[in-house]
Motif scaffolding. Structure first.
Motif, PDB file in Angstrom:
ATOM      1  N   LEU A   1       0.840  -1.192   0.000  1.00  0.00           N
ATOM      2  CA  LEU A   1       0.000   0.000   0.000  1.00  0.00           C
ATOM      3  C   LEU A   1       0.875   1.243   0.000  1.00  0.00           C
ATOM      4  N   ALA A   2       0.533   2.192  -0.871  1.00  0.00           N
ATOM      5  CA  ALA A   2       1.293   3.441  -0.967  1.00  0.00           C
ATOM      6  C   ALA A   2       0.321   4.600  -1.108  1.00  0.00           C
ATOM      7  N   GLY A   3       0.599   5.696  -0.393  1.00  0.00           N
ATOM      8  CA  GLY A   3      -0.273   6.839  -0.588  1.00  0.00           C
ATOM      9  C   GLY A   3      -0.306   7.806   0.564  1.00  0.00           C
ATOM     10  N   GLU A   4      -1.336   8.658   0.539  1.00  0.00           N
ATOM     11  CA  GLU A   4      -1.496   9.704   1.543  1.00  0.00           C
ATOM     12  C   GLU A   4      -2.959  10.135   1.595  1.00  0.00           C
ATOM     13  N   VAL A   5      -3.313  10.805   2.661  1.00  0.00           N
ATOM     14  CA  VAL A   5      -4.580  11.528   2.782  1.00  0.00           C
ATOM     15  C   VAL A   5      -4.233  12.939   3.239  1.00  0.00           C
ATOM     16  N   LYS A   6      -4.619  13.910   2.435  1.00  0.00           N
ATOM     17  CA  LYS A   6      -4.306  15.317   2.700  1.00  0.00           C
ATOM     18  C   LYS A   6      -2.804  15.520   2.913  1.00  0.00           C
ATOM     19  N   GLY A   7      -2.021  14.774   2.150  1.00  0.00           N
ATOM     20  CA  GLY A   7      -0.571  14.936   2.153  1.00  0.00           C
ATOM     21  C   GLY A   7       0.163  14.102   3.172  1.00  0.00           C
ATOM     22  N   GLU A   8      -0.535  13.562   4.157  1.00  0.00           N
ATOM     23  CA  GLU A   8       0.139  12.862   5.251  1.00  0.00           C
ATOM     24  C   GLU A   8       0.058  11.350   5.084  1.00  0.00           C
TER      25      GLU A   8
ATOM     26  N   ARG B   1      14.394   4.063  -2.443  1.00  0.00           N
ATOM     27  CA  ARG B   1      15.207   3.292  -1.507  1.00  0.00           C
ATOM     28  C   ARG B   1      14.611   1.921  -1.228  1.00  0.00           C
ATOM     29  N   ARG B   2      13.655   1.511  -2.047  1.00  0.00           N
ATOM     30  CA  ARG B   2      13.035   0.199  -1.916  1.00  0.00           C
ATOM     31  C   ARG B   2      13.233  -0.618  -3.191  1.00  0.00           C
ATOM     32  N   ASP B   3      13.483  -1.909  -3.014  1.00  0.00           N
ATOM     33  CA  ASP B   3      13.523  -2.833  -4.143  1.00  0.00           C
ATOM     34  C   ASP B   3      12.093  -3.306  -4.385  1.00  0.00           C
ATOM     35  N   LEU B   4      11.523  -2.904  -5.494  1.00  0.00           N
ATOM     36  CA  LEU B   4      10.128  -3.234  -5.781  1.00  0.00           C
ATOM     37  C   LEU B   4       9.987  -4.221  -6.928  1.00  0.00           C
ATOM     38  N   HIS B   5      11.052  -4.917  -7.268  1.00  0.00           N
ATOM     39  CA  HIS B   5      10.997  -5.828  -8.408  1.00  0.00           C
ATOM     40  C   HIS B   5       9.917  -6.900  -8.205  1.00  0.00           C
ATOM     41  N   GLY B   6       9.022  -6.973  -9.192  1.00  0.00           N
ATOM     42  CA  GLY B   6       7.950  -7.948  -9.155  1.00  0.00           C
ATOM     43  C   GLY B   6       6.787  -7.595  -8.261  1.00  0.00           C
ATOM     44  N   LYS B   7       6.830  -6.433  -7.632  1.00  0.00           N
ATOM     45  CA  LYS B   7       5.804  -6.069  -6.667  1.00  0.00           C
ATOM     46  C   LYS B   7       4.600  -5.390  -7.337  1.00  0.00           C
ATOM     47  N   THR B   8       3.454  -5.569  -6.703  1.00  0.00           N
ATOM     48  CA  THR B   8       2.236  -4.857  -7.077  1.00  0.00           C
ATOM     49  C   THR B   8       1.926  -3.842  -5.992  1.00  0.00           C
ATOM     50  N   LEU B   9       1.669  -2.607  -6.405  1.00  0.00           N
ATOM     51  CA  LEU B   9       1.326  -1.550  -5.453  1.00  0.00           C
ATOM     52  C   LEU B   9      -0.152  -1.212  -5.566  1.00  0.00           C
ATOM     53  N   ILE B  10      -0.698  -0.740  -4.465  1.00  0.00           N
ATOM     54  CA  ILE B  10      -2.040  -0.165  -4.439  1.00  0.00           C
ATOM     55  C   ILE B  10      -1.871   1.274  -3.987  1.00  0.00           C
ATOM     56  N   GLN B  11      -2.309   2.205  -4.817  1.00  0.00           N
ATOM     57  CA  GLN B  11      -2.069   3.619  -4.537  1.00  0.00           C
ATOM     58  C   GLN B  11      -3.383   4.330  -4.223  1.00  0.00           C
TER      59      GLN B  11
ATOM     60  N   THR C   1      -4.403   8.355  -3.192  1.00  0.00           N
ATOM     61  CA  THR C   1      -3.980   9.719  -2.905  1.00  0.00           C
ATOM     62  C   THR C   1      -5.158  10.669  -3.025  1.00  0.00           C
ATOM     63  N   THR C   2      -4.966  11.862  -2.502  1.00  0.00           N
ATOM     64  CA  THR C   2      -6.060  12.826  -2.406  1.00  0.00           C
ATOM     65  C   THR C   2      -6.459  13.394  -3.754  1.00  0.00           C
ATOM     66  N   ASN C   3      -5.483  13.763  -4.581  1.00  0.00           N
ATOM     67  CA  ASN C   3      -5.805  14.449  -5.840  1.00  0.00           C
ATOM     68  C   ASN C   3      -5.536  13.602  -7.081  1.00  0.00           C
ATOM     69  N   GLY C   4      -4.313  13.102  -7.233  1.00  0.00           N
ATOM     70  CA  GLY C   4      -3.951  12.414  -8.463  1.00  0.00           C
ATOM     71  C   GLY C   4      -4.781  11.178  -8.743  1.00  0.00           C
ATOM     72  N   VAL C   5      -4.864  10.283  -7.769  1.00  0.00           N
ATOM     73  CA  VAL C   5      -5.630   9.051  -7.972  1.00  0.00           C
ATOM     74  C   VAL C   5      -7.102   9.374  -8.188  1.00  0.00           C
ATOM     75  N   ARG C   6      -7.622  10.300  -7.406  1.00  0.00           N
ATOM     76  CA  ARG C   6      -9.022  10.687  -7.571  1.00  0.00           C
ATOM     77  C   ARG C   6      -9.282  11.226  -8.975  1.00  0.00           C
ATOM     78  N   ALA C   7      -8.416  12.111  -9.459  1.00  0.00           N
ATOM     79  CA  ALA C   7      -8.596  12.683 -10.792  1.00  0.00           C
ATOM     80  C   ALA C   7      -8.502  11.605 -11.873  1.00  0.00           C
ATOM     81  N   ALA C   8      -7.590  10.651 -11.699  1.00  0.00           N
ATOM     82  CA  ALA C   8      -7.459   9.567 -12.675  1.00  0.00           C
ATOM     83  C   ALA C   8      -8.717   8.712 -12.725  1.00  0.00           C
ATOM     84  N   LEU C   9      -9.238   8.361 -11.568  1.00  0.00           N
ATOM     85  CA  LEU C   9     -10.461   7.549 -11.529  1.00  0.00           C
ATOM     86  C   LEU C   9     -11.649   8.299 -12.121  1.00  0.00           C
ATOM     87  N   ASN C  10     -11.642   9.622 -11.998  1.00  0.00           N
ATOM     88  CA  ASN C  10     -12.723  10.426 -12.558  1.00  0.00           C
ATOM     89  C   ASN C  10     -12.555  10.709 -14.047  1.00  0.00           C
ATOM     90  N   SER C  11     -11.466  10.232 -14.623  1.00  0.00           N
ATOM     91  CA  SER C  11     -11.188  10.476 -16.042  1.00  0.00           C
ATOM     92  C   SER C  11     -11.373   9.227 -16.897  1.00  0.00           C
TER      93      SER C  11
END
Length: 228
Positions: free
Chosen positions: A62-69, A85-95, A97-107
């Protein structure tokens, strides 16, 4: 091709293609996550959905923030500095965020949906020009922060690249990002919640061989790499 800029997480209309920008920091984080080896990044509408997805898929991060925090219980903050600073090879993330993810889902009503920070803005324009331009009549560029000049500067830069008018340079974009209200808390040495190093990652224009596009065919939309 008509290229329009909108600000905020709720673009007013669909287009043949949409480009959603979040410079500080969601899609800068996503870009660096792929560079660190991540395979895919799901976009969660809520914190609760993100936790539910991880419960069903123990290896997801899990990666992200709410209101920046930072979000308690998340594996990663919304920080490009931390991501590098993380080795993420082969990893799946769930993101989430307050603005970017919301705007993407609304597009998602747009035909093609790309996401980017400043780091991959030029490459995203070039990919669309070289691979999709003949099929596109309308392109919406969404600066996801409703008032942030960091996202708006990047949007204006991308529009100038599409229109080949050189009205704004990459150096001017970097200056506006650094001077933006969104950057202030990162550059305030007394504010220990935010890392000043994040801004240095957000203003880098990288020469990478992929762009980030949302796969809308999945039950939960996810960002994938599309190679140039």
């Amino acid at each position: 091709m008509q290229v329009s800029i909108y600000q905020g997480a709720f673009p007013p209309s669909a287009a043949d293609a949409a480009i959603v920008i979040d410079v500080i920091r969601a899609f800068t984080v996503a870009h660096y996550a792929f560079l660190q080896g991540a395979e895919r990044i799901y976009l969660a509408e809520t914190v609760e959905q993100a936790f539910h997805m991880q419960k069903e898929n123990k290896d997801y991060l899990l990666a992200g923030e709410v209101k920046g925090e930072a979000i308690e219980g998340f594996d990663l903050e919304n920080s490009p500095y931390q991501i590098t600073r993380r080795d993420l090879h082969g990893k799946t993330l769930i993101q989430k965020t307050t603005n970017g993810v919301r705007a993407a889902l609304n597009s998602l009503a747009s035909g093609h949906v790309f996401v980017t920070g400043f780091t991959n803005a030029r490459k995203t324009v070039h990919y669309i020009q070289e691979n999709l331009a003949s099929d596109l009549e309308t392109v919406n560029i969404i600066a996801s922060h409703p008032t942030g000049d960091d996202d708006l500067a990047c949007a204006e830069y991308m529009k100038s690249l599409f229109e080949q008018d050189a009205s704004i340079t990459s150096g001017q974009v970097r200056d506006r990002i650094i001077r933006s209200e969104a950057a202030e808390k990162f550059l305030d040495a007394s504010n220990i919640t935010f890392r000043c190093e994040d801004i240095s990652y957000c203003i880098n224009e990288l020469d990478t061989n992929f762009v980030m596009k949302i796969n809308k065919a999945r039950k939960i939309p996810m960002i994938e790499r599309v190679y140039l």
